[in-house]
Design an enzyme around this catalytic site. Structure first.
Site, PDB file in Angstrom:
ATOM      1  N   SER A  22      35.328  37.766  36.911  1.00 34.77           N
ATOM      2  CA  SER A  22      35.718  38.216  38.000  1.00 34.77           C
ATOM      3  C   SER A  22      35.006  39.727  38.517  1.00 34.77           C
ATOM      4  CB  SER A  22      37.373  38.539  37.879  1.00 34.77           C
ATOM      5  OG  SER A  22      37.770  39.191  39.080  1.00 34.77           O
ATOM      6  N   PRO A  23      34.837  40.004  39.525  1.00 39.76           N
ATOM      7  CA  PRO A  23      34.150  41.508  39.858  1.00 39.76           C
ATOM      8  C   PRO A  23      34.434  42.386  38.926  1.00 39.76           C
ATOM      9  CG  PRO A  23      34.430  40.170  41.834  1.00 39.76           C
ATOM     10  CD  PRO A  23      35.277  39.749  40.851  1.00 39.76           C
ATOM     11  N   ALA A  57      32.153  45.008  42.989  1.00 41.04           N
ATOM     12  CA  ALA A  57      32.403  45.156  44.353  1.00 41.04           C
ATOM     13  C   ALA A  57      31.097  45.859  44.975  1.00 41.04           C
ATOM     14  CB  ALA A  57      33.358  46.068  44.774  1.00 41.04           C
ATOM     15  N   GLN A  99      30.334  39.987  45.558  1.00 40.48           N
ATOM     16  CA  GLN A  99      31.380  40.346  45.973  1.00 40.48           C
ATOM     17  C   GLN A  99      30.988  41.565  46.914  1.00 40.48           C
ATOM     18  OE1 GLN A  99      34.345  43.097  44.572  1.00 40.48           O
ATOM     19  NE2 GLN A  99      35.731  41.241  44.995  1.00 40.48           N
ATOM     20  N   TYR A 182      41.397  48.732  49.410  1.00 36.09           N
ATOM     21  CA  TYR A 182      39.994  49.273  50.054  1.00 36.09           C
ATOM     22  C   TYR A 182      40.000  48.533  51.481  1.00 36.09           C
ATOM     23  CZ  TYR A 182      38.822  49.838  45.065  1.00 36.09           C
ATOM     24  OH  TYR A 182      38.921  50.109  43.882  1.00 36.09           O
TER      25      TYR A 182
END
Length: 383
Positions: A22-23, A57, A99, A182
């Site tokens: 996962s990021p 991100a 991402q 975000y």
């Protein structure tokens, strides 16, 4: 019945297994450029056997960073250093993904180990923090400016340009970050979006920007490249974004070219009460998968191989995305294979520590790899 370490094919890309990195923001970049830290951080998870390794991100514009130390891909100068990382990840048999993100009203803020709140311009912060509406996340965060229609169009174009650069760098998966409070999530949630134009009010209007982004990014990417969207399936606050809206959104995104919904939650407002527990977000992935008929990824406090295997076996999700557990153990898939008695390939350099029946990775001929990649993942003409 699928297993955790079974391959997963999406369009032209085959993932060696369903364990995805996962990021994870590292807050260790200067001017958005990746460096040796990112090479080692991401590369070690590829060595550890993950099927997909995603960047943190990665901001589509300088003002879209969470902190002044985030990764970015807003200029062509970012492409070359990313190529080095992508090449290493692919040499290990993993797939490299990026991402793409814009922090919205959570931009220009401090790194976690430096406290919280806004970063002043004197310390590298910036004034032009953007959001759907001029509502600050909390008192010590920046007061954002409400985006104009022209500003929205510019951000959509920035995501498309960033996707092109990511593909130029060799990334084979693109994920749009639409979660955790975000910018894109801010448009989705009525808690942060109080606009009275075509981008606010109704469900159709609040989801409009994400739909436009998906179409722009899809057009800027090779047809065979998987496209993921990470969402917060619920705000955990009454009157906010919720699971029913997430299911409806997934139904809308699938015909636009989204292949997998990465199902997280929360982040829109600081006062949400989140009942965190092992696997607490997995039911979101299961319902979206079943009711929207789209691939999903499960995230959130998934730590043991048996737990992850159960999620895949029972059809709750198609992939497992882990962050903190990969920080604790970069070689988690190798350990999972041993515990679950499933197959995963080991680097030849580590064979002395591998089980006797372990598969090995053949050393890669870099010229052959480059030629093969260019043939199958050439960037098409832009529409």
């Amino acid at each position: 019945m699928a297993h955790l370490l079974d391959p997963l094919t999406i369009h032209d890309v085959e993932f060696a297994n369903r364990v995805f990195v996962s990021p994870m923001c590292q807050y260790s970049s200067t001017d958005g450029l990746p460096n040796d830290w990112h090479l080692v951080h991401l590369g070690s998870r590829a060595v550890g056997g993950a099927g997909l390794v995603m960047t943190e991100a990665t901001a589509v514009s300088p003002e879209g960073r969470i902190s002044p130390h985030d990764l970015g891909i807003w200029s062509d100068d970012h492409v070359a250093p990313f190529k080095r990382i992508v090449r290493f990840i692919h040499e290990q048999g993993s797939v490299a993904g990026m991402q793409l993100a814009h922090a919205g009203r959570k931009a220009s803020t401090r790194r976690p180990w430096e406290g919280d709140g806004a970063v002043p311009e004197s310390e590298g912060g910036w004034k032009n923090v953007m959001a759907p509406s001029a509502i600050a996340f909390t008192e010590n965060y920046p007061m954002p400016q409400a985006l104009t229609r022209d500003g929205i169009r510019e951000i959509v174009a920035a995501f498309a340009a960033a996707a092109r650069r990511a593909c130029d760098a060799g990334f084979r998966v693109i994920e749009i970050h639409s979660a955790h409070g975000y910018l894109i999530h801010e448009f989705l949630s009525p808690l942060s979006n109080q606009r009275d134009d075509d981008y606010g009010g109704s469900f159709e209007n609040r989801t409009r920007m994400l739909r436009e982004l998906v179409q722009a990014v899809r057009s800027a990417s090779p047809k065979g490249a998987p496209l993921f969207v990470r969402i917060s399936a619920t705000d955990w606050v009454e009157g906010g974004w919720d699971l029913e809206q997430s299911i409806a959104l997934a139904r809308d995104l699938k015909p636009l070219g989204v292949d997998l919904i990465d199902c997280s939650s929360g982040g829109t407002v600081p006062h949400a009460v989140i009942p965190a527990a092992p696997g607490y977000q997995t039911p979101f992935a299961q319902r979206i998968r079943n009711e929207a008929e789209i691939l999903t990824g499960a995230v959130g406090m998934i730590t043991s191989p048996a737990q992850a295997e159960h999620i895949i076996n029972t059809g709750q999700a198609d992939a497992i995305l882990m962050a903190r557990e990969f920080l604790r153990d970069p070689y988690w898939p190798l350990r999972a294979a041993q515990e679950l008695r499933q197959s995963v390939s080991w680097p030849v350099q580590y064979l002395r520590a591998a089980p006797r029946d372990a598969h090995t990775r053949v050393p890669v001929n870099l010229d052959k790899l480059k030629s093969c990649f260019e043939q199958h993942h050439a960037i098409p003409e832009r529409r």
